[in-house]
Design an enzyme around this catalytic site. Structure first.
Site, PDB file in Angstrom:
ATOM      1  N   ASP A  99       4.682  20.125   0.836  1.00 37.89           N
ATOM      2  CA  ASP A  99       5.315  20.146  -0.382  1.00 37.89           C
ATOM      3  C   ASP A  99       4.552  19.085  -1.132  1.00 37.89           C
ATOM      4  OD1 ASP A  99       7.626  21.431  -1.158  1.00 37.89           O
ATOM      5  OD2 ASP A  99       8.956  20.345   0.090  1.00 37.89           O
TER       6      ASP A  99
ATOM      7  N   GLU B  17      16.321  28.949  -2.846  1.00 34.24           N
ATOM      8  CA  GLU B  17      17.150  28.336  -2.114  1.00 34.24           C
ATOM      9  C   GLU B  17      18.528  28.264  -2.614  1.00 34.24           C
ATOM     10  OE1 GLU B  17      15.679  24.073  -1.487  1.00 34.24           O
ATOM     11  OE2 GLU B  17      17.708  23.520  -0.677  1.00 34.24           O
TER      12      GLU B  17
ATOM     13  N   LYS C 249       3.666  23.791  -1.518  1.00 36.25           N
ATOM     14  CA  LYS C 249       4.843  24.342  -2.042  1.00 36.25           C
ATOM     15  C   LYS C 249       4.973  23.544  -3.563  1.00 36.25           C
ATOM     16  CE  LYS C 249       8.957  23.886  -0.231  1.00 36.25           C
ATOM     17  NZ  LYS C 249       9.796  23.095  -1.203  1.00 36.25           N
TER      18      LYS C 249
ATOM     19  N   GLU D 114       7.683  23.143  -6.337  1.00 30.22           N
ATOM     20  CA  GLU D 114       9.194  23.632  -6.981  1.00 30.22           C
ATOM     21  C   GLU D 114       9.091  23.843  -8.510  1.00 30.22           C
ATOM     22  OE1 GLU D 114      12.494  20.850  -6.137  1.00 30.22           O
ATOM     23  OE2 GLU D 114      11.949  20.883  -4.026  1.00 30.22           O
TER      24      GLU D 114
ATOM     25  N   ASP E  10       9.202  17.903   1.403  1.00 28.63           N
ATOM     26  CA  ASP E  10       9.538  16.583   1.177  1.00 28.63           C
ATOM     27  C   ASP E  10      10.999  15.961   1.638  1.00 28.63           C
ATOM     28  OD1 ASP E  10      10.980  18.113  -0.709  1.00 28.63           O
ATOM     29  OD2 ASP E  10       9.893  17.658  -2.517  1.00 28.63           O
ATOM     30  N   SER E  11      11.522  16.901   2.336  1.00 31.25           N
ATOM     31  CA  SER E  11      12.628  16.675   2.987  1.00 31.25           C
ATOM     32  C   SER E  11      12.466  15.451   3.784  1.00 31.25           C
ATOM     33  CB  SER E  11      13.513  17.666   3.790  1.00 31.25           C
ATOM     34  OG  SER E  11      12.405  18.370   4.361  1.00 31.25           O
TER      35      SER E  11
HETATM   36  O1  KIV Z   1      11.474  20.028   1.751  1.00 21.37           O
HETATM   37  C1  KIV Z   1      11.916  20.836   2.560  1.00 21.37           C
HETATM   38  O2  KIV Z   1      12.207  20.809   3.663  1.00 21.37           O
HETATM   39  C2  KIV Z   1      12.231  22.143   1.691  1.00 21.37           C
HETATM   40  C3  KIV Z   1      12.756  23.236   2.566  1.00 21.37           C
HETATM   41  C4  KIV Z   1      14.335  22.948   2.760  1.00 21.37           C
HETATM   42  C5  KIV Z   1      12.777  24.561   1.909  1.00 21.37           C
HETATM   43  O3  KIV Z   1      11.700  22.208   0.650  1.00 21.37           O
END
Ligand code: KIV
Length: 279
Positions: A84, A183, A113, A115, A45-46
């Protein structure tokens, strides 16, 4: 989960060497990562901050994520893709987040993924795993719950916080997460917490001893600006190379040097003559 997805996850978990995870948000980057030997691609989600210009990862929607997840899936042949689960999906409740996770799997992802945002992350992980989605849990610094204004802080600096990170990791593992992202956790703390877990740990700023390492592609190749956390190593300055190329293009167009004759198309002299004779 399709057999191949399940076996891809098993393969990732059983690898003896250090595993490599990188983010991608588009097809050509995903293809480049696969050619380069990356073990797993994360559509993080970056995406929100690195590509879409939002101030925080919380702002990206499921629809926006899915658009990029599908692009990444079109760019790969064999490497597994994890998406994510965005904060906006989770905010709409567990049932809706669960549906969104399964949509990513239908598209071709190995899973999602998730969180650690609290006990709802454990419930959601359990539901996703029961429905056949692979889950990577994410603990330590969790950008979906940290405020970018307050600054992203290293986690696990005192007994209470180590306890909290360990508890979150254990709960996600018990709920069926096949791997855990750690992280921004001091190396020595990661080493202690890892002793209580059996799932492989994918570290980002979590020291040298995790089973895998993950970074954001744009950070690794030097496309991001003003982001220099201790955990990052920039392996190239692609942004500077691209900027120099664009500056040259601008100069050459403005001065008439580009396009040159060799960049133009030709027509046979006879065809040209008849064109010129056209009334
Ligand atoms: O969103 C992302 O890129 C991440 C990684 C930095 C682990 O969660």
């Amino acid at each position: 989960m399709s057999l191949s997805a399940a076996s891809q996850i098993r393969h990732f978990c059983r690898l003896r060497r250090r595993r490599v995870v990188l983010t991608a948000y588009d097809a050509p980057t995903a293809a480049l990562l696969e050619r380069s030997g990356v073990d797993l691609i994360l559509v993080g989600d970056s995406l929100a901050t690195v590509i879409l210009g939002y101030a925080s990862t919380r702002e990206v929607s499921f629809r926006e994520m899915r658009h990029h997840v599908r692009a990444v899936l079109r760019g790969v042949r064999n490497v597994g893709v994890i998406a994510d689960l965005p904060h906006k999906s989770i905010r709409r409740g567990i049932a809706s987040a669960h549906r969104d996770a399964l949509r990513f799997v239908e598209d071709g992802c190995l899973g999602v993924k998730i969180e650690w945002l609290g006990p709802e992350s454990e419930t959601l992980t359990r539901r996703c795993v029961r429905s056949g989605a692979g889950v990577i849990g994410h603990v330590g610094l969790t950008p979906q719950s940290a405020s970018p204004k307050a600054g992203f802080k290293v986690r696990g600096l005192d007994r209470d916080d180590v306890g909290a990170v360990l508890d979150a990791a254990r709960r996600l593992e018990n709920a069926g997460a096949f791997a855990l992202v750690f992280e921004c956790i001091p190396e020595a703390v990661t080493d202690i917490i890892k002793k209580h877990l059996s799932a492989p740990v994918v570290g980002i700023g979590a020291g040298r001893h995790t089973e895998a390492q993950v970074l954001v592609f744009q950070d690794v190749v030097g496309l991001t600006e003003g982001f220099h956390p201790r955990f990052l190593k920039r392996y190239a300055e692609t942004g500077a190379v691209a900027e120099a190329a664009v500056r040259r293009f601008v100069r050459e167009v403005q001065s008439g040097r580009f396009p040159a004759k060799k960049n133009t198309y030709r027509i046979k002299a006879s065809a040209l003559r008849s064109l010129r004779e056209m009334p």
